[in-house]
Design a protein around this motif. Structure first.
Motif, mmCIF file in Angstrom:
data_model
loop_
_atom_site.group_PDB
_atom_site.id
_atom_site.type_symbol
_atom_site.label_atom_id
_atom_site.label_comp_id
_atom_site.label_asym_id
_atom_site.label_seq_id
_atom_site.Cartn_x
_atom_site.Cartn_y
_atom_site.Cartn_z
ATOM 1 N N ALA A 83 0.910 -1.280 0.015
ATOM 2 C CA ALA A 83 -0.013 0.000 -0.001
ATOM 3 C C ALA A 83 0.835 1.250 0.005
ATOM 4 C CB ALA A 83 -0.922 0.077 1.071
ATOM 5 N N GLY A 84 0.452 2.089 -0.838
ATOM 6 C CA GLY A 84 1.329 3.547 -0.854
ATOM 7 C C GLY A 84 0.254 4.764 -0.127
ATOM 8 N N PRO A 85 0.970 5.844 -0.369
ATOM 9 C CA PRO A 85 0.281 7.072 0.437
ATOM 10 C C PRO A 85 -1.217 7.167 -0.206
ATOM 11 C CG PRO A 85 2.527 7.602 -0.416
ATOM 12 C CD PRO A 85 2.137 6.305 -0.915
ATOM 13 N N GLY A 86 -2.163 7.284 0.627
ATOM 14 C CA GLY A 86 -3.459 7.316 0.300
ATOM 15 C C GLY A 86 -4.158 5.927 0.417
ATOM 16 N N ASP A 87 -3.579 5.151 0.574
ATOM 17 C CA ASP A 87 -4.302 3.534 0.346
ATOM 18 C C ASP A 87 -4.246 3.440 1.877
ATOM 19 O OD1 ASP A 87 -3.852 3.271 -2.197
ATOM 20 O OD2 ASP A 87 -1.997 2.218 -2.061
ATOM 21 N N THR A 88 -5.694 2.649 2.155
ATOM 22 C CA THR A 88 -6.076 2.365 3.544
ATOM 23 C C THR A 88 -6.155 0.565 3.536
ATOM 24 O OG1 THR A 88 -7.172 4.021 4.073
ATOM 25 C CG2 THR A 88 -8.014 2.320 5.303
ATOM 26 N N VAL A 89 -5.625 -0.024 4.637
ATOM 27 C CA VAL A 89 -5.591 -1.469 4.750
ATOM 28 C C VAL A 89 -6.401 -1.655 6.048
ATOM 29 C CG1 VAL A 89 -4.333 -3.561 5.011
ATOM 30 C CG2 VAL A 89 -3.463 -1.660 3.661
ATOM 31 N N LEU A 90 -7.185 -2.648 5.900
ATOM 32 C CA LEU A 90 -8.162 -2.984 7.177
ATOM 33 C C LEU A 90 -8.000 -4.411 7.492
ATOM 34 C CD1 LEU A 90 -10.499 -2.364 9.159
ATOM 35 C CD2 LEU A 90 -11.994 -3.249 7.480
ATOM 36 N N PHE A 91 -7.591 -4.542 8.836
ATOM 37 C CA PHE A 91 -7.523 -6.197 9.146
ATOM 38 C C PHE A 91 -8.713 -6.272 10.259
ATOM 39 C CE2 PHE A 91 -2.966 -4.153 8.825
ATOM 40 C CZ PHE A 91 -2.755 -4.900 7.812
ATOM 41 N N ALA A 92 -9.406 -7.089 9.739
ATOM 42 C CA ALA A 92 -10.660 -7.370 10.829
ATOM 43 C C ALA A 92 -10.190 -8.285 12.011
ATOM 44 C CB ALA A 92 -11.679 -8.183 9.812
ATOM 45 N N ARG A 93 -10.916 -8.071 13.072
ATOM 46 C CA ARG A 93 -10.663 -9.036 14.200
ATOM 47 C C ARG A 93 -10.519 -10.283 13.893
ATOM 48 N NH1 ARG A 93 -15.532 -6.641 17.612
ATOM 49 N NH2 ARG A 93 -14.931 -4.945 16.045
ATOM 50 N N GLY A 94 -9.601 -10.828 14.463
ATOM 51 C CA GLY A 94 -9.608 -12.356 14.568
ATOM 52 C C GLY A 94 -8.403 -12.823 13.087
ATOM 53 N N THR A 95 -8.109 -11.606 12.472
ATOM 54 C CA THR A 95 -7.229 -12.026 11.386
ATOM 55 C C THR A 95 -5.838 -11.943 11.626
ATOM 56 O OG1 THR A 95 -8.911 -11.160 9.984
ATOM 57 C CG2 THR A 95 -6.713 -11.348 8.899
ATOM 58 N N PRO A 96 -4.981 -12.975 11.365
ATOM 59 C CA PRO A 96 -3.691 -12.986 11.968
ATOM 60 C C PRO A 96 -3.023 -12.179 10.714
ATOM 61 C CG PRO A 96 -4.263 -15.116 12.216
ATOM 62 C CD PRO A 96 -5.410 -14.365 11.547
ATOM 63 N N HIS A 97 -2.056 -11.267 11.186
ATOM 64 C CA HIS A 97 -1.528 -10.160 10.107
ATOM 65 C C HIS A 97 -0.265 -9.594 10.757
ATOM 66 C CE1 HIS A 97 -3.621 -7.639 12.917
ATOM 67 N NE2 HIS A 97 -3.012 -6.677 12.531
ATOM 68 N N ARG A 98 0.589 -9.005 9.850
ATOM 69 C CA ARG A 98 1.835 -8.244 10.130
ATOM 70 C C ARG A 98 1.832 -7.290 9.088
ATOM 71 N NH1 ARG A 98 7.103 -10.321 8.024
ATOM 72 N NH2 ARG A 98 6.665 -11.350 6.062
ATOM 73 N N PHE A 99 2.729 -6.353 9.240
ATOM 74 C CA PHE A 99 2.840 -5.078 8.385
ATOM 75 C C PHE A 99 4.327 -4.712 8.491
ATOM 76 C CE2 PHE A 99 0.767 -2.819 11.739
ATOM 77 C CZ PHE A 99 1.564 -1.892 11.971
ATOM 78 N N TRP A 100 4.801 -3.951 7.430
ATOM 79 C CA TRP A 100 6.264 -3.423 7.947
ATOM 80 C C TRP A 100 6.577 -2.415 6.835
ATOM 81 C CZ3 TRP A 100 5.016 -8.204 5.948
ATOM 82 C CH2 TRP A 100 5.624 -8.573 4.498
ATOM 83 N N ASN A 101 7.627 -1.470 7.044
ATOM 84 C CA ASN A 101 7.978 -0.603 6.028
ATOM 85 C C ASN A 101 8.840 -1.391 4.971
ATOM 86 O OD1 ASN A 101 9.293 1.513 4.750
ATOM 87 N ND2 ASN A 101 9.671 2.826 6.552
ATOM 88 N N ALA A 102 8.366 -1.090 3.912
ATOM 89 C CA ALA A 102 8.950 -2.002 2.577
ATOM 90 C C ALA A 102 9.707 -0.924 1.628
ATOM 91 C CB ALA A 102 7.866 -2.622 1.742
ATOM 92 N N GLY A 103 9.884 0.454 2.409
ATOM 93 C CA GLY A 103 10.604 1.424 1.462
ATOM 94 C C GLY A 103 11.806 1.833 2.134
ATOM 95 N N PRO A 104 12.556 2.744 1.622
ATOM 96 C CA PRO A 104 13.907 3.336 1.912
ATOM 97 C C PRO A 104 13.473 4.197 3.119
ATOM 98 C CG PRO A 104 13.413 4.137 -0.143
ATOM 99 C CD PRO A 104 12.261 3.171 0.134
ATOM 100 N N ASP A 105 12.466 4.992 3.289
ATOM 101 C CA ASP A 105 12.366 6.102 3.943
ATOM 102 C C ASP A 105 11.467 5.594 5.200
ATOM 103 O OD1 ASP A 105 13.861 7.830 2.410
ATOM 104 O OD2 ASP A 105 12.395 8.040 1.079
ATOM 105 N N PRO A 106 11.308 6.300 6.233
ATOM 106 C CA PRO A 106 10.097 6.308 7.089
ATOM 107 C C PRO A 106 8.852 6.003 6.861
ATOM 108 C CG PRO A 106 11.616 7.829 8.054
ATOM 109 C CD PRO A 106 12.227 7.742 6.661
ATOM 110 N N LEU A 107 8.194 5.070 7.239
ATOM 111 C CA LEU A 107 6.545 5.062 6.929
ATOM 112 C C LEU A 107 5.943 5.575 7.936
ATOM 113 C CD1 LEU A 107 4.320 3.445 5.515
ATOM 114 C CD2 LEU A 107 4.756 1.647 7.249
#
Length: 193
Positions: A83-107
């Motif tokens: 996801a990039g600027p302006g994109d929204t990600v929703l993790f519904a309750r009960g959903t195992p998930h992770r996220f991380w910074n995939a770019g070269p600059d601070p997320l």
């Protein structure tokens, strides 16, 4: 207000910023009361390559909108998405998930967690335990306490079976016998599922 101690469980003061000392900073902006549970507004900054371990919020939905940077995210068993600027990600309750910074600059993201329940205390204590260990894996006694006390609310699904069934319960019991959990006196009660 920036602190490295878990906030008062009864009523944290907002905004409240926590930092794990490893490149993740999370600010709890405030709570919006809603009929079906309080919505906790948050913003985070994550250094390149970093982000939380695969985890599950059993009782809460989580939403992140990218302000700056490139967010990578994964739901357990599924391929990585971005996801990039302006994109929204929703993790519904009960959903195992992770996220991380995939770019070269601070997320940098804005978002919310709903209902708030014990998340401010839980994440503050986890970040403090990470600072104590100096690693993404929190200090063992604190982690055992938090994962045991709040097992119906949060989970780390990729923990090996031996760790879940032997190491965590043994560490928790040892911590209890050694008086390691006095600092958690007054911790919020777990939420009944």
């Amino acid at each position: 207000m920036k602190t490295n101690l878990p906030p008062s469980p009864a009523s944290p003061t907002y905004p409240l910023t926590i930092d794990n000392g490893l490149g993740e900073q999370l600010t709890f902006l405030g709570v919006q009361p809603e009929p079906d549970g309080d919505r906790l507004l948050v913003e985070n900054t994550v250094a390149p390559g970093l982000g939380p371990l695969m985890h599950t919020h059993w009782l809460q939905d989580e939403s992140l909108t990218v302000v700056r940077g490139r967010l990578a995210y994964q739901v357990l068993g599924q391929p990585t998405q971005y996801a990039g600027p302006g994109d929204t990600v929703l993790f519904a309750r009960g959903t195992p998930h992770r996220f991380w910074n995939a770019g070269p600059d601070p997320l940098h993201c804005h978002g919310w967690i709903k209902p708030a329940h014990t998340i401010v205390f839980f994440l503050s204590a986890i970040y403090q335990a990470q600072r104590k260990s100096g690693r993404l894996q929190p200090e063992a006694f604190d982690a055992a306490y938090l994962l045991t006390r709040y097992a119906r609310e949060y989970d780390l699904p990729e923990l090996p079976r031996l760790v879940r069934q032997v190491v965590i319960p043994t560490t928790y019991l040892a911590g209890k016998l050694l008086g390691k959990y006095r600092k958690f006196a007054g911790a919020p009660a777990p939420v009944a599922a």
